[in-house]
Enzyme design. Structure first.
Site, PDB file in Angstrom:
ATOM      1  N   SER A   1       0.621  -1.143  -0.079  1.00 34.39           N
ATOM      2  CA  SER A   1       0.197   0.022   0.052  1.00 34.39           C
ATOM      3  C   SER A   1       0.738   1.259   0.134  1.00 34.39           C
ATOM      4  O   SER A   1       1.082   1.871  -1.083  1.00 34.39           O
ATOM      5  CB  SER A   1      -0.997  -0.102   1.063  1.00 34.39           C
ATOM      6  OG  SER A   1      -1.688   0.896   1.176  1.00 34.39           O
TER       7      SER A   1
ATOM      8  N   HIS B   1       5.315  12.410   8.484  1.00 39.66           N
ATOM      9  CA  HIS B   1       5.163  13.630   8.571  1.00 39.66           C
ATOM     10  C   HIS B   1       5.862  14.157   9.952  1.00 39.66           C
ATOM     11  O   HIS B   1       5.868  13.640  11.079  1.00 39.66           O
ATOM     12  CB  HIS B   1       3.514  13.961   9.176  1.00 39.66           C
ATOM     13  CG  HIS B   1       2.727  13.563   7.997  1.00 39.66           C
ATOM     14  ND1 HIS B   1       2.586  13.889   6.459  1.00 39.66           N
ATOM     15  CD2 HIS B   1       1.928  12.526   7.933  1.00 39.66           C
ATOM     16  CE1 HIS B   1       1.876  13.269   5.981  1.00 39.66           C
ATOM     17  NE2 HIS B   1       1.492  12.158   6.799  1.00 39.66           N
TER      18      HIS B   1
ATOM     19  N   CYS C   1      -0.275  -5.136   2.359  1.00 39.78           N
ATOM     20  CA  CYS C   1      -1.359  -6.060   2.211  1.00 39.78           C
ATOM     21  C   CYS C   1      -0.731  -7.412   1.760  1.00 39.78           C
ATOM     22  O   CYS C   1       0.162  -7.280   0.798  1.00 39.78           O
ATOM     23  CB  CYS C   1      -2.445  -5.345   1.087  1.00 39.78           C
ATOM     24  SG  CYS C   1      -3.759  -6.372   0.608  1.00 39.78           S
TER      25      CYS C   1
END
EC number: 4.1.1.50
Length: 252
Positions: free
Chosen positions: A102, A107, A130
């Site tokens: 995925s 951040h 996944c």
């Protein structure tokens, strides 16, 4: 994985690791606080964060499809990497792709307290996969890539897959705690607690560093420049800040 489960078709389990670290610093003046934030902002700019995530992507055996990165004003940076097991190329005007992995995102949030001498650097990282690969395999690398005073981690497995007989499988590996995936030499440095909801395949661990070497927390100040009473005051201030962040509530 040992003794792999025989599945019918593709492993559709989605596994997400959310990793949050805090690094705390003492800067005795407002000017030094701003200088610390600027220093951290440069040390962990989007270019360096991208390098960390690219290495992480290699660790889980994924291929990079796309990288988006951004440095912000006045501070902070973000990087998002879209990943897949195999590279996907456009075909005609329409492109369809099934992502068997995925994304990886990071951040940063440098900030300082307006009325004290403390500054905090926070990093949020999310690794989503996944299939049979678990992002927990990247934990030690992530912890060692940052100065981490407090660490909070959430691991969640969603969805289900099927074995060859059609039976639904909501978990494809054994886990009792995120701590199982952290090296003992790292764990020894922290106090750690778990809050796990096994029925929901939801695992939470938070850790706080045990020992404080004051010099590691001083910005532009030598510990020997400070009298003993001031050293104790700073250590107490640092520890109070850590306890509140670790607890997730205002205590003092």
């Amino acid at each position: 994985m040992e003794n792999k489960i025989r599945l019918y078709g593709f492993n559709n389990l989605t596994k997400v690791l959310s990793f949050n670290i805090y690094d705390i610093c003492y800067a005795k003046t407002a000017r030094e606080q701003k200088d610390y934030v600027a220093y951290i902002d440069e040390q962990y700019n989007s270019e360096r964060l991208t390098n960390i995530l690219v290495n992480l992507t290699d660790m889980i055996g994924a291929k990079i499809l796309n990288i988006a990165k951004q440095d912000y004003e006045p501070q902070g940076a973000s990087v998002t990497i879209l990943i897949s097991e195999e590279s996907k190329l456009p075909s005609g005007e329409i492109q369809l792709a099934h992502l068997d992995k995925s994304h990886v995102t990071v951040h940063t949030y440098p900030e300082y307290h307006p009325e004290s001498c403390l500054a905090t650097f926070r990093v949020d990282i999310e690794v989503g996969t996944c299939g049979e690969i678990t992002p927990l395999s990247t934990l030690n690398y992530l912890i060692q890539s940052f100065d981490s005073d407090i660490i909070t981690m959430d691991y969640r497995i969603r969805g289900f897959t099927r074995d060859v007989d059609g039976k639904k499988l909501f978990m494809d590996h054994k886990i009792a705690s995120i701590q199982e995936y952290i090296m003992p030499e790292i764990l020894r440095r922290y106090d750690a607690i778990d809050i796990n909801v096994y029925e929901a395949n939801l695992f939470h661990t938070k850790m706080m560093v045990k020992e404080l070497d004051l010099q590691d927390y001083l910005f532009k100040t030598d510990v020997y420049e400070l009298p003993p009473t001031k050293r104790l005051e700073i250590i107490n201030s640092l520890r109070r800040e850590m306890i509140e962040i670790f607890s997730g509530r205002n205590i003092f």
